[in-house]
Design a protein around this motif. Structure first.
Motif, mmCIF file in Angstrom:
data_model
loop_
_atom_site.group_PDB
_atom_site.id
_atom_site.type_symbol
_atom_site.label_atom_id
_atom_site.label_comp_id
_atom_site.label_asym_id
_atom_site.label_seq_id
_atom_site.Cartn_x
_atom_site.Cartn_y
_atom_site.Cartn_z
ATOM 1 N N ASP A 36 0.814 -1.216 0.000
ATOM 2 C CA ASP A 36 0.000 0.000 0.000
ATOM 3 C C ASP A 36 0.850 1.270 0.000
ATOM 4 N N SER A 37 2.187 1.111 -0.101
ATOM 5 C CA SER A 37 3.112 2.261 -0.106
ATOM 6 C C SER A 37 2.944 3.143 1.128
ATOM 7 N N ARG A 38 2.379 2.570 2.182
ATOM 8 C CA ARG A 38 2.293 3.314 3.430
ATOM 9 C C ARG A 38 3.477 2.914 4.291
ATOM 10 N N ASN A 39 3.403 3.322 5.525
ATOM 11 C CA ASN A 39 4.556 3.175 6.389
ATOM 12 C C ASN A 39 4.465 2.022 7.368
ATOM 13 N N ALA A 40 5.382 1.089 7.232
ATOM 14 C CA ALA A 40 5.548 0.046 8.231
ATOM 15 C C ALA A 40 7.046 -0.167 8.358
ATOM 16 N N ALA A 41 7.513 -0.400 9.592
ATOM 17 C CA ALA A 41 8.952 -0.534 9.792
ATOM 18 C C ALA A 41 9.273 -1.759 10.635
ATOM 19 N N ARG A 42 10.492 -2.243 10.401
ATOM 20 C CA ARG A 42 11.039 -3.294 11.227
ATOM 21 C C ARG A 42 11.966 -2.585 12.211
ATOM 22 N N ILE A 43 11.840 -2.892 13.465
ATOM 23 C CA ILE A 43 12.633 -2.187 14.474
ATOM 24 C C ILE A 43 13.374 -3.195 15.337
ATOM 25 N N LYS A 44 14.710 -3.023 15.402
ATOM 26 C CA LYS A 44 15.511 -3.911 16.251
ATOM 27 C C LYS A 44 15.919 -3.164 17.503
ATOM 28 N N LEU A 45 15.771 -3.805 18.631
ATOM 29 C CA LEU A 45 16.208 -3.221 19.891
ATOM 30 C C LEU A 45 17.348 -4.078 20.426
ATOM 31 N N ASP A 46 18.506 -3.466 20.559
ATOM 32 C CA ASP A 46 19.670 -4.214 21.034
ATOM 33 C C ASP A 46 20.161 -3.565 22.333
ATOM 34 N N GLN A 47 19.823 -4.203 23.432
ATOM 35 C CA GLN A 47 20.237 -3.700 24.752
ATOM 36 C C GLN A 47 19.854 -2.229 24.929
ATOM 37 N N VAL A 48 18.586 -1.923 24.652
ATOM 38 C CA VAL A 48 18.124 -0.544 24.825
ATOM 39 C C VAL A 48 17.787 -0.318 26.295
ATOM 40 N N LYS A 49 18.506 0.619 26.917
ATOM 41 C CA LYS A 49 18.324 0.870 28.356
ATOM 42 C C LYS A 49 17.262 1.952 28.552
ATOM 43 N N VAL A 50 16.294 1.659 29.450
ATOM 44 C CA VAL A 50 15.288 2.682 29.789
ATOM 45 C C VAL A 50 15.156 2.760 31.305
ATOM 46 N N SER A 51 14.729 3.927 31.808
ATOM 47 C CA SER A 51 14.517 4.077 33.254
ATOM 48 C C SER A 51 13.121 3.564 33.599
ATOM 49 N N SER A 52 12.850 3.465 34.898
ATOM 50 C CA SER A 52 11.529 2.976 35.316
ATOM 51 C C SER A 52 10.435 3.963 34.915
ATOM 52 N N GLU A 53 10.832 5.212 34.643
ATOM 53 C CA GLU A 53 9.832 6.204 34.208
ATOM 54 C C GLU A 53 9.316 5.927 32.797
ATOM 55 N N ALA A 54 9.977 5.012 32.100
ATOM 56 C CA ALA A 54 9.524 4.675 30.747
ATOM 57 C C ALA A 54 8.361 3.684 30.763
ATOM 58 N N VAL A 55 8.087 3.100 31.930
ATOM 59 C CA VAL A 55 7.006 2.106 32.007
ATOM 60 C C VAL A 55 5.652 2.807 31.889
ATOM 61 N N MET A 56 4.785 2.219 31.047
ATOM 62 C CA MET A 56 3.409 2.733 30.917
ATOM 63 C C MET A 56 2.453 1.669 31.409
ATOM 64 N N GLY A 57 1.602 2.043 32.329
ATOM 65 C CA GLY A 57 0.607 1.090 32.819
ATOM 66 C C GLY A 57 1.252 0.063 33.730
ATOM 67 N N PRO A 58 0.472 -0.953 34.112
ATOM 68 C CA PRO A 58 0.958 -1.925 35.094
ATOM 69 C C PRO A 58 2.016 -2.865 34.516
ATOM 70 N N ILE A 59 3.024 -3.174 35.337
ATOM 71 C CA ILE A 59 4.030 -4.156 34.934
ATOM 72 C C ILE A 59 3.366 -5.531 34.869
ATOM 73 N N ASP A 60 3.641 -6.244 33.819
ATOM 74 C CA ASP A 60 3.034 -7.560 33.536
ATOM 75 C C ASP A 60 1.551 -7.464 33.145
ATOM 76 N N GLY A 61 0.991 -6.255 33.186
ATOM 77 C CA GLY A 61 -0.441 -6.100 32.865
ATOM 78 C C GLY A 61 -0.647 -5.295 31.597
ATOM 79 N N GLY A 62 0.355 -5.302 30.736
ATOM 80 C CA GLY A 62 0.294 -4.475 29.532
ATOM 81 C C GLY A 62 -0.712 -4.956 28.501
ATOM 82 N N TYR A 63 -1.017 -6.254 28.544
ATOM 83 C CA TYR A 63 -1.922 -6.799 27.526
ATOM 84 C C TYR A 63 -3.305 -6.156 27.626
ATOM 85 N N ASP A 64 -3.817 -6.101 28.859
ATOM 86 C CA ASP A 64 -5.162 -5.534 29.036
ATOM 87 C C ASP A 64 -5.192 -4.049 28.691
#
Lengths: 396, 379
Positions: B204-232
């Protein structure tokens, strides 16, 4: 509290007082449907009581004007009434072709005098009407009808034959399409009301593949009706006929094919007859078919709701062909799916070996074949959508 | 609000119709495609859409948004679909703003929502790791590391993933691939160290990307929503996305139907308008019927979202399954009824088919949603 809330309170209070207990239970079978009329036979006296009370209130025809016996309610009030009736699971007080088909076109085409004569008995369920449309030679090509009406003095004399007249053997009167001009096709048709309690009208039930006989042949041999029973203009019946069909298509689709509560059981029937694993229908292929069907039913119900929200009270349009088309095909598919789910249990004809549910499914599947024939075939409805909604032209 | 548009909604729909027809018609999309535009959409157009208020249409006023309601957003998406307009409305608003509203901390919302509303921040959510949509099939690992996390793994088909400023990543904090428990949402920078992005060239010539994460460090402030409860938490965001994308598909399918109907009324063969042939009339009537049903499921689902109905999940799956099938049918028939001209790159109908197929599979195919609907309703 808004006016509508006040009205809701009034309706609730009235229903508590007036809806008999047995009228708040699910209907057992077709015999529990109250059609009214002069020949009505009420097994349950509470059904008659419920009809009389609703009829007196005009609530069998909630949006019809009060002067003609109706409830005089606005579309919003009628919707509240419907919700409150639904809330207590009230049975319909009256099932009636007069309410669903004849009344709405009378309101559009009849004179004040005719309305005063014909609407109140319909509202009160005192008369049972049937529909004289199809003829042996005029099915989908309805305008090819040949039943003749000739004016003699102040009476029309009618000769011809109608067919597929639903419940004609139980009806008191017939609204009939008749030919009043043989020199032209569509412009030679008139819309006449005829009392059936006369020697010139005889009926004969037709036995169908389901074994039942809901339809009749209706013979008109020098049948007579007063000239004042012509509705609309002489030779102007085709327009009325089409409008009435729109009401018919809307009504039989919304209520008549049982897309409501009954179908909630489809998944339960599937679990019972095909087995369940972890609460799921065990047969993955049938499960997909069941959910596909359930989704279509829901999309259909939402569409009915949307179309009703878009239209004025009691208004119909060629879009009724969409409703009829979907409802008919959907119900046929549902019945075939039930048979597939129940297997040979749903292919017995009679006898104790078969469950009542199985036998009802057999007959129901056979009956459903008429859904896409009665009230305009699927093909005719697709023609109506193509031509009158989409503006596609006839073949030259 | 509801199954009939109110006055404000009608005005919005009309202005969206005029805006896209004028500023982003199919010819604009064709130009983006033919020039192999690296961004995949026009940033100027996105600024103009933000000026119309659409980037913030579901964002509350306290965060600089319009707070117009979800149904309003579906009306804009429908018109966008009608014109095949490429914009980050799905990635940034449906997914990004949707996820922040659903699971964002106050700090995250305060920092990001006003920027989204202003059209200054592109966002997306990275979910898929496979060629079939199923969020539970997440393996990308987030391992606790001090008071933060380290993310390693791969995401694919990330909408606007190659240009997003912020990416919300669905990662596994416990359990096994396939488990619904043990998933957590993390907010990362698109240009964070260890992130590599590759744009996928889609049908469709729209935008989709493949993204690789290699040892990407984030702080606890990067967490959104409940830990282990992200699915809901994500499911609620996805319900929004499914309904929104259905609205876009509805617009596209309606456009194909209209151009096909027009063609039936002008193309002559055998001395006849081809629209007078009953075999085509009946198929056109059926398409119209399916579109009417589709319109109902989208409007009902969008209204239910605004009303906070507890049936959202079912209604979202109903919409996505139903509209996907309708759009598939209408685009197939659109080409068939146009005949040879419909097979040419020059004709627009093919562009709509291409967009439809990708959209049909984005956020779950019709089959996925029938199964989800069945699960939700205990079939």
């Amino acid at each position: 509290m808004s006016d509508l809330d006040v009205f809701r309170e009034e309706v609730r209070a009235w229903l508590v007082e007036n809806c008999p207990p047995s009228m708040r239970t699910p209907m057992g079978n077709d015999e529990d449907v109250v059609w009214g009329g002069r020949k009505a036979n009420y097994k349950n006296p509470e059904a008659k009581l419920w009809l009389d009370r609703m009829g007196a209130k005009g609530w069998t025809a909630p949006t019809w004007p009060k002067e003609y016996g109706g409830g005089g309610l606005s579309k919003e009030e009628a919707s509240v009434l419907g919700q409150e009736l639904g809330r207590i699971n009230a049975r319909p007080a009256l099932a009636s072709f007069g309410l669903w088909m004849l009344g709405p076109v009378l309101l559009e085409y009849a004179t004040d005098e005719q309305l005063k004569e014909h609407l109140p008995p319909i509202v009160r369920g005192e008369i049972r009407w049937c529909q004289g449309y199809s003829e042996p030679g005029a099915g989908s090509d309805l305008a090819g009808l040949q039943t003749r009406a000739v004016l003699e003095g102040d009476e029309y004399v009618i000769n011809g034959q109608k067919v597929w007249t639903s419940y004609a053997d139980k009806a008191d009167a017939i609204f009939c399409l008749v030919r009043t001009d043989t020199s032209t096709k569509h412009e030679g048709i008139s819309f006449l009301l005829i009392d059936m309690d006369q020697a010139g009208v005889t009926t004969k039930p037709i036995k169908l593949i389901s074994g039942n006989s809901p339809f009749c042949e209706t013979f008109l041999d020098d049948a007579r009706t007063p000239a004042r029973n012509l509705i609309g203009r002489l030779n102007g019946g085709w327009e009325i006929a089409k409008k009435l069909l729109q009401h018919e298509r809307t009504n039989i689709s919304a209520g008549g094919f049982g897309a409501g509560g009954r179908s909630a059981a489809l998944e339960e029937v599937a679990k019972e007859y095909l087995g369940a694993e972890g609460g799921k229908i065990a047969d993955a292929v049938k499960r997909d078919e069941v959910v596909r069907h359930k989704m279509l039913e829901r999309a259909f119900a939402q569409t009915l709701k949307r179309m009703s929200a878009e239209s004025k009270a009691g208004e119909v349009s060629p879009a009724s062909s969409i409703i009829k088309y979907v409802a008919a095909e959907m119900n046929k598919d549902r019945m075939e799916l039930l048979v597939e789910i129940m297997g040979l249990q749903a292919l017995g004809w009679s006898g104790d070996y078969f469950s009542a549910e199985g036998l009802a499914t057999t007959r129901g599947m056979l009956r459903s074949k008429a859904n896409s024939i009665e009230g305009g075939t699927t093909e005719v409805n697709l023609n109506v959508i193509a031509k009158r909604v989409l503006g596609l032209r006839d073949h030259q | 609000m509801g199954l009939v548009l109110d006055e404000e909604q009608t005005i919005l729909k009309d202005s969206a119709k005029a805006f896209f027809a004028e500023q982003a018609p199919v010819t604009a999309f064709r130009k983006l495609r033919d020039s192999n535009d690296e961004t995949g959409f026009s940033r100027d157009l996105w600024s103009a859409m933000a000026e119309m208020g659409w980037a913030g249409i579901i964002i509350p006023e306290e965060f600089g948004g319009l707070d117009f309601g979800f149904q309003g957003l579906t009306l804009v998406l429908e018109e966008q679909g009608r014109n095949l307009t490429a914009s980050p409305l799905v990635s940034t608003v449906l997914l990004g703003a949707g996820a922040l509203l659903e699971a964002g901390t106050e700090a995250q919302k305060n920092a990001l929502l006003p920027m989204i509303a202003a059209g200054e921040l592109l966002m997306t959510v990275a979910i898929d790791e496979d060629h079939h949509f199923d969020p539970a099939n997440t393996a990308l690992a987030a391992k606790a590391d001090g008071d933060g996390y380290v993310l390693t793994g791969e995401k694919t088909f990330v909408l606007d993933g190659h240009v997003a400023d912020k990416i919300i990543v669905l990662a596994r904090t416990s359990g096994e691939k396939g488990d619904r428990k043990g998933l957590t949402l993390f907010l990362i920078d698109g240009t964070a160290g260890g992130v590599t992005r590759e744009r996928l060239d889609m049908l469709d010539s729209r935008n989709a990307a493949r993204i690789k994460l290699d040892q990407v460090k984030v702080s606890s402030e990067a967490v959104m929503g409940p830990i282990d409860g992200g699915y809901d938490a994500l499911s609620k965001v996805l319900d929004r996305a499914m309904i929104g994308l259905s609205a876009e598909m509805l617009g596209g399918a309606a456009a194909v139907f209209e151009m096909t109907l027009e063609y039936l009324k002008e193309r002559r063969q055998f001395g006849q308008l081809i629209g007078s042939f009953q075999s085509l009339q009946h198929r056109a009537a059926d398409m119209f019927t399916q579109l009417e049903l589709s319109k109902s499921v989208v409007m009902t689902a969008a209204t239910a979202m605004d009303e906070g109905s507890n049936e959202i999940a079912s209604l979202a799956s109903l919409a996505k399954a139903f509209v996907s099938e309708t759009s598939n049918q209408v685009t197939r028939e659109g080409i068939q009824m146009h005949g040879g001209i419909g097979m040419t790159d020059e004709h627009d109908v093919g562009l709509y088919l291409k967009r439809s197929r990708v959209a049909e599979h984005t956020f779950g195919s019709a089959g996925y949603h029938r199964d989800r609907y069945a699960r939700l309703n205990d079939y």
